[in-house]
Design a protein around this motif. Structure first.
Motif, mmCIF file in Angstrom:
data_model
loop_
_atom_site.group_PDB
_atom_site.id
_atom_site.type_symbol
_atom_site.label_atom_id
_atom_site.label_comp_id
_atom_site.label_asym_id
_atom_site.label_seq_id
_atom_site.Cartn_x
_atom_site.Cartn_y
_atom_site.Cartn_z
ATOM 1 N N MET A 1 -1.098 10.182 -3.896
ATOM 2 C CA MET A 1 -0.435 9.025 -3.269
ATOM 3 C C MET A 1 -0.090 8.002 -4.355
ATOM 4 O O MET A 1 -0.840 7.817 -5.304
ATOM 5 N N LYS A 2 1.050 7.380 -4.158
ATOM 6 C CA LYS A 2 1.467 6.347 -5.114
ATOM 7 C C LYS A 2 0.434 5.225 -5.118
ATOM 8 O O LYS A 2 -0.311 5.045 -4.174
ATOM 9 N N GLU A 3 0.518 4.428 -6.146
ATOM 10 C CA GLU A 3 -0.341 3.246 -6.227
ATOM 11 C C GLU A 3 -0.059 2.336 -5.039
ATOM 12 O O GLU A 3 1.086 2.144 -4.654
ATOM 13 N N SER A 4 -1.101 1.758 -4.462
ATOM 14 C CA SER A 4 -0.902 0.854 -3.325
ATOM 15 C C SER A 4 -0.085 -0.353 -3.743
ATOM 16 O O SER A 4 -0.187 -0.846 -4.855
ATOM 17 N N LEU A 5 0.723 -0.808 -2.807
ATOM 18 C CA LEU A 5 1.564 -1.975 -3.072
ATOM 19 C C LEU A 5 0.711 -3.222 -3.268
ATOM 20 O O LEU A 5 0.992 -4.076 -4.102
ATOM 21 N N GLY A 6 -0.345 -3.334 -2.467
ATOM 22 C CA GLY A 6 -1.181 -4.523 -2.529
ATOM 23 C C GLY A 6 -2.040 -4.534 -3.779
ATOM 24 O O GLY A 6 -2.734 -3.575 -4.072
ATOM 25 N N ALA A 7 -1.963 -5.611 -4.512
ATOM 26 C CA ALA A 7 -2.804 -5.743 -5.703
ATOM 27 C C ALA A 7 -3.466 -7.115 -5.618
ATOM 28 O O ALA A 7 -3.444 -7.749 -4.592
ATOM 29 N N THR A 8 -4.046 -7.555 -6.693
ATOM 30 C CA THR A 8 -4.512 -8.943 -6.737
ATOM 31 C C THR A 8 -3.812 -9.592 -7.913
ATOM 32 O O THR A 8 -3.241 -8.919 -8.761
ATOM 33 N N GLY A 9 -3.830 -10.917 -7.943
ATOM 34 C CA GLY A 9 -3.149 -11.593 -9.036
ATOM 35 C C GLY A 9 -3.741 -12.963 -9.229
ATOM 36 O O GLY A 9 -4.669 -13.353 -8.523
ATOM 37 N N LEU A 10 -3.181 -13.689 -10.161
ATOM 38 C CA LEU A 10 -3.690 -15.030 -10.447
ATOM 39 C C LEU A 10 -3.014 -16.011 -9.505
ATOM 40 O O LEU A 10 -1.818 -16.259 -9.597
ATOM 41 N N ASP B 1 11.561 -11.511 0.982
ATOM 42 C CA ASP B 1 11.901 -11.204 -0.412
ATOM 43 C C ASP B 1 10.713 -10.653 -1.184
ATOM 44 O O ASP B 1 10.877 -10.071 -2.257
ATOM 45 N N THR B 2 9.501 -10.868 -0.645
ATOM 46 C CA THR B 2 8.300 -10.326 -1.296
ATOM 47 C C THR B 2 8.128 -8.866 -0.922
ATOM 48 O O THR B 2 7.873 -8.013 -1.781
ATOM 49 N N GLY B 3 8.220 -8.601 0.400
ATOM 50 C CA GLY B 3 8.003 -7.229 0.844
ATOM 51 C C GLY B 3 8.344 -7.060 2.308
ATOM 52 O O GLY B 3 8.815 -7.986 2.966
ATOM 53 N N MET B 4 8.048 -5.862 2.820
ATOM 54 C CA MET B 4 8.402 -5.515 4.199
ATOM 55 C C MET B 4 7.669 -6.408 5.203
ATOM 56 O O MET B 4 6.477 -6.702 5.037
ATOM 57 N N TYR B 5 8.400 -6.819 6.203
ATOM 58 C CA TYR B 5 7.902 -7.848 7.136
ATOM 59 C C TYR B 5 8.239 -7.390 8.555
ATOM 60 O O TYR B 5 9.079 -7.975 9.225
ATOM 61 N N PRO B 6 7.580 -6.329 9.037
ATOM 62 C CA PRO B 6 8.063 -5.652 10.246
ATOM 63 C C PRO B 6 7.651 -6.333 11.551
ATOM 64 O O PRO B 6 7.116 -5.680 12.453
ATOM 65 N N LEU B 7 7.905 -7.604 11.704
ATOM 66 C CA LEU B 7 7.513 -8.342 12.907
ATOM 67 C C LEU B 7 8.431 -7.996 14.063
ATOM 68 O O LEU B 7 9.610 -8.311 14.050
ATOM 69 N N GLY B 8 7.849 -7.338 15.070
ATOM 70 C CA GLY B 8 8.624 -6.993 16.249
ATOM 71 C C GLY B 8 9.142 -8.246 16.930
ATOM 72 O O GLY B 8 8.448 -9.247 16.980
ATOM 73 N N SER B 9 10.374 -8.172 17.412
ATOM 74 C CA SER B 9 11.011 -9.282 18.127
ATOM 75 C C SER B 9 11.582 -10.342 17.210
ATOM 76 O O SER B 9 12.198 -11.285 17.688
ATOM 77 N N ASP C 1 10.360 2.460 1.245
ATOM 78 C CA ASP C 1 9.477 1.350 1.631
ATOM 79 C C ASP C 1 8.827 1.641 2.976
ATOM 80 O O ASP C 1 7.652 1.336 3.198
ATOM 81 N N ILE C 2 9.594 2.237 3.872
ATOM 82 C CA ILE C 2 9.037 2.582 5.175
ATOM 83 C C ILE C 2 7.967 3.655 5.036
ATOM 84 O O ILE C 2 6.916 3.598 5.680
ATOM 85 N N ASP C 3 8.229 4.648 4.186
ATOM 86 C CA ASP C 3 7.225 5.703 3.950
ATOM 87 C C ASP C 3 5.937 5.084 3.417
ATOM 88 O O ASP C 3 4.830 5.464 3.815
ATOM 89 N N GLN C 4 6.064 4.106 2.542
ATOM 90 C CA GLN C 4 4.890 3.447 1.977
ATOM 91 C C GLN C 4 4.125 2.694 3.074
ATOM 92 O O GLN C 4 2.894 2.690 3.098
ATOM 93 N N PHE C 5 4.862 2.063 3.987
ATOM 94 C CA PHE C 5 4.250 1.360 5.118
ATOM 95 C C PHE C 5 3.480 2.347 5.993
ATOM 96 O O PHE C 5 2.337 2.103 6.391
ATOM 97 N N ILE C 6 4.097 3.492 6.271
ATOM 98 C CA ILE C 6 3.463 4.513 7.101
ATOM 99 C C ILE C 6 2.189 5.016 6.436
ATOM 100 O O ILE C 6 1.136 5.143 7.084
ATOM 101 N N MET D 1 -2.453 -6.557 5.083
ATOM 102 C CA MET D 1 -2.116 -7.552 4.055
ATOM 103 C C MET D 1 -2.627 -7.087 2.696
ATOM 104 O O MET D 1 -1.925 -7.216 1.690
ATOM 105 N N ASP D 2 -3.835 -6.550 2.672
ATOM 106 C CA ASP D 2 -4.383 -6.075 1.401
ATOM 107 C C ASP D 2 -3.532 -4.939 0.842
ATOM 108 O O ASP D 2 -3.533 -4.700 -0.364
ATOM 109 N N TYR D 3 -2.811 -4.254 1.714
ATOM 110 C CA TYR D 3 -1.940 -3.164 1.271
ATOM 111 C C TYR D 3 -0.544 -3.649 0.876
ATOM 112 O O TYR D 3 0.315 -2.858 0.527
ATOM 113 N N GLY D 4 -0.315 -4.973 0.969
ATOM 114 C CA GLY D 4 0.959 -5.513 0.506
ATOM 115 C C GLY D 4 2.052 -5.578 1.552
ATOM 116 O O GLY D 4 3.235 -5.634 1.222
ATOM 117 N N PHE D 5 1.684 -5.561 2.840
ATOM 118 C CA PHE D 5 2.686 -5.657 3.901
ATOM 119 C C PHE D 5 2.366 -6.833 4.812
ATOM 120 O O PHE D 5 1.201 -7.143 5.043
#
Lengths: 485, 443, 134
Positions: free
Chosen positions: A1-10, A74-82, A438-443, A407-411
């Motif tokens: 599996m690819k590296e997770s999108l969610g990381a930590t930062g300063l 602009d940061t990442g996928m934001y799949p809010l229904g409605s 991006d959708i595959d990564q979300f799944i 959120m920890d996964y970057g979505f």
């Protein structure tokens, strides 16, 4: 599996505005004084004003740091229904900041505002075309504001007929703004239950429709992401008893170029420019909620109307049946520019393509996640799909826990706990601007989380870990509200 | 299309997963007789470069600074906006985020709006301000509906010197409710005549705008007292927020609810929208406030954080019994206002407001000395009314051809005030601009 | 949330259909929200109570209870005039969670018709109903 999108930062801590700065600092270049001082009576003037004293550097660092704590489309996928969190094209921002638009005063003679009036006139026509309706007002400043406008139009229509009707039928899947708008207009909302397929049945509406019902307020596609297949028959039943059909057009992103609401029995509807038409959400607004109506409701639209006369555009007030004004001026013009630019950039074929791809993305997610998450309505969806947390109940994991872990996964999490008809609802709306990868990564992220629910549920209970703060005490915030510093 | 990332390959493989042949088949649940099978009759797509051209052409037709010198306020004010504010407002984390329902990843928006609430409350001398409404007119309408809810009375009295377009919005909101709206007339001094209140009972609210539509500063102390004597709530409105950088706040005069316009605080006129509705009240009425509220709290580790709170007032929970139907508000406009207030500071805003006042006084004096009537003698802030000689419309038009917009004609709003014009001077008009205006109207 | 068997339903009160309780104390009736309701609602953040002197019929809405994400209307189990309200709930709404039958009481009522108490469920009937619905 690819590296997770969610990381930590300063992420830097940043105090409140009034906890920083120093007396004497200012971040505003005061204009030169070229007139004599003219003191006012002391009785009229205030003693002082407790604002912080900050330099430009203080202000810029403050808001730069705050921005870094936020997650946007602009940061990442934001799949809010409605919510239709589609990408906001940057050229739209550029057009809205043209000085001819930003500096424009709304009450100048129309000869001095031709560009703005022309744009509004054309934009109304574009929305008429997309909705299949006859006329549009751009005055409402948000979707809920548009709903109120629609309700006021329905009220005025019946009043003109000499009938005061007291009720509006509202489906159980309706967004909260629907019954609230109904009440604001002095109507009583009468609920109707959706059937086992998640849509309204003709019989259920026929049972409650009567001469005291002013109309029905449907959402189509509805908040379960399903097309209201019986809409034409339902409209007929409502019309037969003299009622009107309002459509909440929040989900228009599913059907542009595929369905024209005006052709399927809708009398009045609102659109959300900050949803379907790509204008950015701004952390909660501003939006814009234009209302489009069928011909028989045109006389009731708010004034002034933009009218073409001898090749020029004017603002006309002479509509005696108009409901009046719903905003002080012409609506959220700065938002309208962006939606106008969007429609001009997309053109008719791409608008239809956008709807098709939005529906493709949502069905793809539904198909690939239905093994992992419980799917209450296993049928083709439109631009959004609804899951629930039923499968995870055994591990004592709730929708909330999965949302926080995402959120920890970057979505950004999907919409949760709405619509109310699905307990533990998870409503996913990817929109068409999310790519397949991006959708595959979300799944993959959701599948990983479902796995963690079994193997190590505390990862979910303690989530999120990588944000600026952990879960917040909303109970104390409500018990002992602290709303100002 | 640059905003649609799917390649034909992507589409094909996704359709395969769905077991569907083509994109049209995805709409199988839409009945045949609901489908539109034609093409949308819209103009063909423009490239980014064609769009730039098209929009520039439209923008260039508009009469704006610096080519035009406008002396019009009337609810929309030209003020300087620092480059830093425009720059910060472009941060996409603020612009492209949604309502902060997931607070852990929205602390930026939440702290910023908490700060806005605080500064707006301080500016108005109130205890609680909401996270924003659409504009001053709808904020006023909501304030009046709130007063009706609190007092359970069904009548409101509003000054006829509240912005005419605000009063029309109030009438539209009140039309289906059965509540009564009574208008209070005005005095020769250019302020509200509240004597009519003596004969009124069962009032939910008395609403006054200050500075009022004529630019005059109302005696809020006396009016507030009268409202409270009548056991009604005192609602104060405003269109020019900058005035309160200098004037005594509505809160110090006993306002119970304040509903006005914040566009002057770092938001461009933009042909009237988006604007910024500011709504504020005392803590005792906070549960009746419509709109979102951000509250301070702590997280699991004890760190300070911010959340939306008292959500049970709102539509998504209370539905038909909510304090309002508002969902999307004007959050980014509130953010602009907070950035503006943070930049200008307490001393700065006073200096700026004083400059506005002094420039307007200069123009007022020059016009008076040139022989034009100043009908209302009450103190004003940055707007005032001038009575020009009969036939001034011709002069007004001639001045427009010279790129000067000499005020707003009041006759359409107050038919008894023929040839009366409302003029506004902000810090954006120079002494030279004003001298040119006086020169032109004299000739 | 608790299991049905963990719900505490004392025997000195009577229960209404939507989970208000009523206790006869001398000539007056004390009223509150039962353990099942407080458990379902979760952390209570606000209780809106009527004024002393207000009168209600049996089954009329007299109060609302709020958690962070929900609002619950409360209906008066016996008709009467409100003679006392629990002002402690203003500062400490959590009392409804920690002591639903004690310090978390809502109002005291001067009952209009004591026979209405008989229409309410005993703790046994209430438990049966909860088990049945589960």
């Amino acid at each position: 599996m690819k590296e997770s999108l969610g990381a930590t930062g300063l992420l830097l801590n940043e105090p409140l505005l009034w906890e920083k700065g120093k007396k004497g600092r200012c971040g505003f270049s005061l204009p030169r004084r070229d007139v004599e001082p003219c003191p006012l009576d002391e009785a009229l003037t205030r003693q002082g004003l407790d604002f912080p004293d900050l330099s430009e550097v203080d202000v810029v660092r403050h808001y730069t740091r705050l921005a870094q704590w936020n997650f946007g489309v602009d940061t990442g996928m934001y799949p809010l229904g409605s919510c239709t969190m589609k990408y906001s094209p940057k050229t739209n921002e550029k057009q809205a900041s043209l000085p001819g638009f930003t500096g424009a005063h709304p009450l100048l003679p129309s000869g001095l505002s031709q560009g703005a009036l022309k744009m509004m006139f054309e934009f109304e026509q574009y929305l008429d075309e997309i909705t299949g309706m006859h006329a549009t007002t751009l005055q409402p400043a948000a979707g809920a504001h548009g709903e109120l406008t629609g309700m006021l139009i329905i009220y005025a229509f019946h009043k003109k007929q000499g009938a005061q009707r007291s009720k509006i039928i509202v489906p159980d899947t309706a967004h909260g703004t629907n019954p609230a708008s109904v009440s604001l207009c002095g109507f009583r909302p009468v609920p109707v239950t959706s059937n086992e397929q998640g849509i309204l049945s003709v019989e259920a509406v026929a049972e409650i429709m009567d001469q005291d019902t002013a109309g029905i307020m449907v959402t189509n596609p509805n908040t379960l992401g399903l097309f209201e297949e019986n809409i034409q028959k339902i409209a007929q039943i409502v019309h037969a008893k003299g009622g009107l059909v309002y459509c909440d057009g929040a989900n228009m992103n599913a059907v542009m170029g595929v369905v024209k609401m005006g052709d399927i029995g809708i009398d009045v509807m609102q659109l959300n420019l900050h949803k379907t038409f790509s204008t950015p959400h701004g952390g909660g607004g501003p939006g814009s909620g234009p209302v489009s109506v069928a011909k028989h409701l045109e006389p009731f639209l708010p004034v002034p109307r933009v009218v073409e006369e001898n090749g020029a555009y004017i603002l006309a007030e002479d509509y005696p049946d108009s409901i009046g004004k719903i905003s002080a001026f012409h609506g959220a013009f700065g938002v309208i520019i962006k939606a106008y630019s969007y429609i001009r950039s997309m053109g008719p074929e791409n608008l239809k393509k956008a709807s098709q791809l939005a529906v493709l993305n949502a069905n793809y997610i539904k198909e690939r996640l239905k093994g992992t998450l419980h799917l209450p309505y296993d049928r083709p969806c439109m631009h959004e799909c609804v899951f629930s947390d039923k499968h995870q109940a055994a591990q004592k994991i709730a929708t909330l826990d999965m949302a926080k872990r995402l959120m920890d996964y970057g979505f950004h999490p999907p919409t949760v706990y709405f619509p109310l008809v699905v307990p533990g609802a998870i409503m996913v709306e990817p929109t068409e601007t999310e790519s397949k990868e991006d959708i595959d990564q979300f799944i993959e992220a959701f599948k990983a989380i479902a796995n963690e629910a079994k193997e190590d549920p505390d990862l979910l209970h303690d989530a999120p870990k990588s944000c600026k703060v952990k879960r917040l005490d909303e109970v104390t915030a409500a018990r002992k509200p602290c709303l100002a510093g | 299309m640059i905003y649609l990332p799917h390649t034909d390959e992507d589409i094909f493989s996704m359709l395969q997963v769905l077991g569907v042949d083509n994109l049209d088949d995805l709409f199988s649940t839409v009945p045949e007789d609901c489908r539109f099978t034609g093409d949308l009759n819209l103009p063909e797509a423009l490239s980014e470069w064609e769009l730039n051209d098209h929009m520039s052409t439209l923008s260039n037709t508009m009469a704006v600074s610096p080519e035009y010198k406008g002396f019009v306020g009337a609810g929309s004010y030209e003020h300087f906006i620092p480059a830093s504010v425009s720059y910060l407002l472009g941060r996409s984390e603020f612009v492209t985020s949604y309502t902060p329902y997931q607070p852990e990843m929205s602390q930026g928006t939440l702290q910023a709006i908490y700060e806005y609430q605080t500064l707006a409350a301080r500016l108005l001398g109130m205890e609680v301000a909401t996270a924003s409404h659409y504009d001053g007119a709808t904020a006023l309408a909501e304030a009046l509906l709130m007063a009706v809810r609190i007092t359970k009375q069904q009548k409101v009295a509003i000054s006829s010197l509240i912005h005419p377009l605000y009063r029309r919005v109030v009438q539209t909101y009140f039309a289906p409710t059965g509540y009564e709206v009574v208008e209070l007339p005005y005095l020769n001094a250019g302020v509200t005549d509240a004597t009519g209140l003596d004969g009124m009972d069962d009032l939910a609210a008395v609403a006054i705008q200050s500075p009022n539509f004529f630019g005059c500063i109302e005696n809020l102390q006396v009016l507030g007292q009268k409202a409270h004597d009548k056991k009604s709530l005192f609602v104060v409105s405003f269109t020019e927020a900058l005035a309160y950088g200098l004037l005594k706040s509505p809160g110090t005069h006993g306002a119970d609810i304040v509903g006005g316009e914040g566009q002057s605080l770092g938001i461009p006129s933009s042909f009237g929208g988006p604007a910024l509705g500011i709504l504020a009240s005392g803590k005792k009425h906070m549960r009746s406030l419509p709109g979102r509220l951000v509250g301070k709290t702590k997280d699991l580790d004890g760190k300070t954080g911010f959340v939306l709170t008292l959500a049970t007032r709102e539509q998504h929970i209370r539905r038909e019994k909510a304090t309002s139907n508002i969902c999307t508000n004007n959050s980014l406009s509130a953010l602009a206002a907070a950035m503006y207030m943070a930049s200008v500071g307490g001393a700065g805003i006073r200096k700026l407001a004083q400059l506005n006042h002094d420039k307007a006084e200069y123009l007022k004096t020059e016009l008076k000395n040139a022989g034009f009537g100043i009908p209302f003698h009450s103190p004003t802030f940055n707007e005032f009314v001038v009575e020009f000689p009969s036939g001034f419309e011709t002069t007004h038009k001639r001045l427009i051809e010279k790129n000067i917009i000499a005020g707003l004609c009041l006759a359409p709003y107050y038919p008894e005030l023929a040839n009366h014009y409302l003029l506004c001077v902000t810090e954006t008009r120079s002494k030279n601009d004003m001298d040119a205006l006086v020169r032109e109207v004299k000739s | 949330m608790k299991e049905i068997s963990e719900i505490h339903l004392p025997d000195d009160v009577r229960y209404a259909e939507d989970h208000e309780w009523a206790r006869l104390e001398g000539g007056k009736v004390r009223i509150g929200l039962d353990d099942y309701a407080q458990d379902q609602l979760g952390d209570i953040v606000f209780v809106e109570l009527p004024q002393v002197g207000d009168t209600f019929k049996q089954g009329e809405e007299f109060a609302t209870v709020e958690s962070v994400k929900a609002v619950c209307e409360c209906y008066l189990p016996v008709s009467g005039k409100i003679i006392a309200v629990n002002t402690a709930l203003e500062e400490s709404p959590e009392l409804v969670n920690t002591s639903p039958y004690g310090d978390g009481w809502f109002v005291e009522v001067n009952p209009g018709d004591l026979s209405e108490m008989e229409n309410l469920m005993t703790h046994v009937a209430c438990m049966e109903k909860l088990k049945g619905a589960a």
